[in-house]
Motif scaffolding. Structure first.
Motif, PDB file in Angstrom:
ATOM      1  N   LEU A   1     -76.847  42.124   4.833  1.00 12.31           N
ATOM      2  CA  LEU A   1     -77.670  41.188   5.607  1.00 12.31           C
ATOM      3  C   LEU A   1     -78.426  41.918   6.715  1.00 12.31           C
ATOM      4  CD1 LEU A   1     -75.227  38.145   5.905  1.00 12.31           C
ATOM      5  CD2 LEU A   1     -77.432  38.142   4.720  1.00 12.31           C
TER       6      LEU A   1
ATOM      7  N   SER B   1     -71.926  35.577  12.225  1.00 17.93           N
ATOM      8  CA  SER B   1     -70.656  35.845  11.545  1.00 17.93           C
ATOM      9  C   SER B   1     -69.601  34.843  11.996  1.00 17.93           C
ATOM     10  CB  SER B   1     -70.181  37.272  11.845  1.00 17.93           C
ATOM     11  OG  SER B   1     -68.890  37.475  11.292  1.00 17.93           O
TER      12      SER B   1
ATOM     13  N   ASP C   1     -74.842  29.713   3.618  1.00 15.84           N
ATOM     14  CA  ASP C   1     -73.566  30.344   3.948  1.00 15.84           C
ATOM     15  C   ASP C   1     -73.329  31.519   2.995  1.00 15.84           C
ATOM     16  OD1 ASP C   1     -71.182  30.610   5.378  1.00 15.84           O
ATOM     17  OD2 ASP C   1     -70.055  29.448   3.899  1.00 15.84           O
ATOM     18  N   VAL C   2     -73.267  32.723   3.551  1.00 19.00           N
ATOM     19  CA  VAL C   2     -73.115  33.958   2.768  1.00 19.00           C
ATOM     20  C   VAL C   2     -71.694  34.481   2.955  1.00 19.00           C
ATOM     21  CG1 VAL C   2     -73.855  36.364   2.568  1.00 19.00           C
ATOM     22  CG2 VAL C   2     -75.559  34.550   2.876  1.00 19.00           C
ATOM     23  N   CYS C   3     -70.917  34.468   1.880  1.00 17.57           N
ATOM     24  CA  CYS C   3     -69.497  34.829   1.967  1.00 17.57           C
ATOM     25  C   CYS C   3     -69.140  36.095   1.207  1.00 17.57           C
ATOM     26  CB  CYS C   3     -68.638  33.675   1.448  1.00 17.57           C
ATOM     27  SG  CYS C   3     -68.777  32.188   2.445  1.00 17.57           S
TER      28      CYS C   3
ATOM     29  N   ALA D   1     -75.549  37.573  -0.424  1.00 20.13           N
ATOM     30  CA  ALA D   1     -76.673  38.049   0.396  1.00 20.13           C
ATOM     31  C   ALA D   1     -77.858  38.399  -0.499  1.00 20.13           C
ATOM     32  CB  ALA D   1     -76.241  39.258   1.222  1.00 20.13           C
TER      33      ALA D   1
ATOM     34  N   HIS E   1     -78.141  36.454  11.158  1.00 23.85           N
ATOM     35  CA  HIS E   1     -76.997  35.669  10.697  1.00 23.85           C
ATOM     36  C   HIS E   1     -75.955  35.572  11.797  1.00 23.85           C
ATOM     37  CE1 HIS E   1     -74.403  39.284  10.110  1.00 23.85           C
ATOM     38  NE2 HIS E   1     -75.579  39.875   9.953  1.00 23.85           N
TER      39      HIS E   1
ATOM     40  N   SER F   1     -72.383  34.020   8.039  1.00 22.31           N
ATOM     41  CA  SER F   1     -71.870  35.116   7.221  1.00 22.31           C
ATOM     42  C   SER F   1     -70.348  35.234   7.341  1.00 22.31           C
ATOM     43  CB  SER F   1     -72.534  36.439   7.615  1.00 22.31           C
ATOM     44  OG  SER F   1     -72.276  36.727   8.976  1.00 22.31           O
ATOM     45  N   ARG F   2     -69.805  36.021   6.418  1.00 21.15           N
ATOM     46  CA  ARG F   2     -68.361  36.280   6.342  1.00 21.15           C
ATOM     47  C   ARG F   2     -68.180  37.772   6.117  1.00 21.15           C
ATOM     48  NH1 ARG F   2     -64.922  35.252   1.263  1.00 21.15           N
ATOM     49  NH2 ARG F   2     -62.813  34.707   1.976  1.00 21.15           N
ATOM     50  N   ASN F   3     -67.344  38.381   6.906  1.00 17.78           N
ATOM     51  CA  ASN F   3     -67.177  39.833   6.826  1.00 17.78           C
ATOM     52  C   ASN F   3     -66.322  40.194   5.610  1.00 17.78           C
ATOM     53  OD1 ASN F   3     -67.215  42.523   7.321  1.00 17.78           O
ATOM     54  ND2 ASN F   3     -66.236  42.435   9.322  1.00 17.78           N
TER      55      ASN F   3
ATOM     56  N   ALA G   1     -70.964  42.717   2.926  1.00 14.83           N
ATOM     57  CA  ALA G   1     -71.879  41.576   3.080  1.00 14.83           C
ATOM     58  C   ALA G   1     -72.682  41.663   4.381  1.00 14.83           C
ATOM     59  CB  ALA G   1     -71.103  40.264   3.027  1.00 14.83           C
ATOM     60  N   ILE G   2     -72.009  41.991   5.488  1.00 14.06           N
ATOM     61  CA  ILE G   2     -72.686  42.077   6.784  1.00 14.06           C
ATOM     62  C   ILE G   2     -73.694  43.221   6.782  1.00 14.06           C
ATOM     63  CG2 ILE G   2     -72.365  42.459   9.254  1.00 14.06           C
ATOM     64  CD1 ILE G   2     -71.214  39.809   8.320  1.00 14.06           C
TER      65      ILE G   2
END
Length: 344
Positions: free
Chosen positions: A45, A54, A7-9, A14, A52, A35-37, A41-42
């Motif tokens: 990735l 979102s 989980d990438v927040c 990332a 990923h 992912s989390r915007n 971060a997006i």
């Protein structure tokens, strides 16, 4: 073969998992990334070609964060069920640890931010394993904590995994003939920022003005800059930032993560905010790689800038080499910790 959910927040997450994801995949494991915007971060990735899913935007207020916690945990729990994940992994890990607990699968949380006490209190007890650097000075649960010599930033900036490219740095804004100084400003809207604060507009402008007298200043900012400062704004791709950073003469900013990134790259760094971090404290006391400033006043600012402008590159590089010798291969350690948690 393991099915691993990452989980990438945050943008730093990332980067942190980039090499472990590659290593797990090489070993035949299946890796699913949510992912989390948040900030870039997006973008990172996508630039790294990491597929990923979102799960929405990052909230910006305490009430919004509480609402996001409920909504995102629901979505993450559904994703765990749909992908049949064997284990959930995250940096900070509130969403991952809680969703894994609900889904009855193990989780591993990596973290290095002591002051995020409320976040840690609702995360650590639910995690199967909590992994922190040796320098971490905050509370961790007895019986499930693992420590290691190193820093998160070495997971992706260790010379084994990252080779700075000067041509890329020049494209990103590095001045070919004058010193380049990187300044980082944060928005103070993350959950670990509650109760924390950084530079006043006057201090921020004083720092930029002082550094501008000695070279080119590039500002990376989560918050909107005043119109008269927008000419300093970093306009390169997010993925080129570390190449630029590696060739900068110095760093000044409110981000402890970016101060540590600079330190492990051999670039003198000032971290200026009212909160402390165990890792930047150690990088200052043990290696002299960072100067921490927690008194947010003009005298402390100018004293810190005197230090930054007077640094000798040779001494700094020697300190960085000593640090690298002392530290773990962090990316390989991350891979091992997750697999050993799953197999125990």
């Amino acid at each position: 073969m393991a099915r691993i959910l990452v989980d990438v927040c945050h943008p730093a997450h990332a980067h942190f998992f980039r090499v472990p994801i590659h290593l797990w995949t090489q070993e035949g494991h299946q890796v699913s990334v949510t992912s989390r915007n948040k900030d870039v971060a997006i973008e990172i990735l996508d630039s790294l070609d990491i597929p990923h899913k979102s799960l929405g935007e990052a909230a910006r207020t305490p009430l919004g964060l509480a609402s996001e916690l409920v909504r995102r945990n629901l979505l993450l729990t559904q994703h765990i069920r749909r992908t049949k994940a064997d284990i959930a992994v995250a940096l900070g890990g509130t969403f991952a640890a809680q969703s894994a607990f609900i889904s009855r699968i193990p989780s591993v949380v990596f973290y290095d931010t002591e002051m995020a006490s409320m976040q840690n209190r609702i995360t650590y007890p639910l995690a199967t394993r909590v992994v922190v650097p040796n320098c971490y000075s905050g509370w961790t649960p007895r019986g499930k904590t693992v420590r290691y010599p190193g820093y998160h930033e070495l997971s992706y900036l260790d010379p084994r995994w990252f080779k700075p490219d000067r041509a890329t740095a020049l494209e990103a804004g590095l001045d070919e003939h004058r010193p380049t100084y990187l300044v980082r400003l944060v928005s103070w809207t993350a959950n670990h920022d509650i109760g924390d604060r950084g530079l006043s507009p006057a201090l921020m402008e004083a720092a930029i003005e002082r550094l501008s007298a000695h070279g080119k200043v590039i500002v990376s900012s989560e918050a909107e800059l005043p119109p008269h400062l927008k000419r300093f704004l970093y306009r390169g791709p997010a993925l080129h930032m570390h190449h630029l950073m590696a060739f900068c003469t110095g760093y000044f900013g409110e981000s402890a993560t970016m101060a540590s990134e600079c330190a492990v790259l051999g670039v003198p760094a000032i971290y200026m905010a009212n909160s402390r971090r165990g890792y930047t404290d150690e990088q200052e006391s043990k290696y002299g790689l960072v100067k921490n400033i927690h008194s947010l006043d003009t005298e402390s600012l100018q004293h810190g800038l005197n230090w930054l402008l007077g640094m000798r590159t040779e001494a700094y590089r020697e300190a960085r080499d000593r640090m690298l010798r002392d530290c773990e291969n962090v990316a390989a350690f991350v891979v091992q910790q997750v697999l050993s948690t799953l197999n125990r």
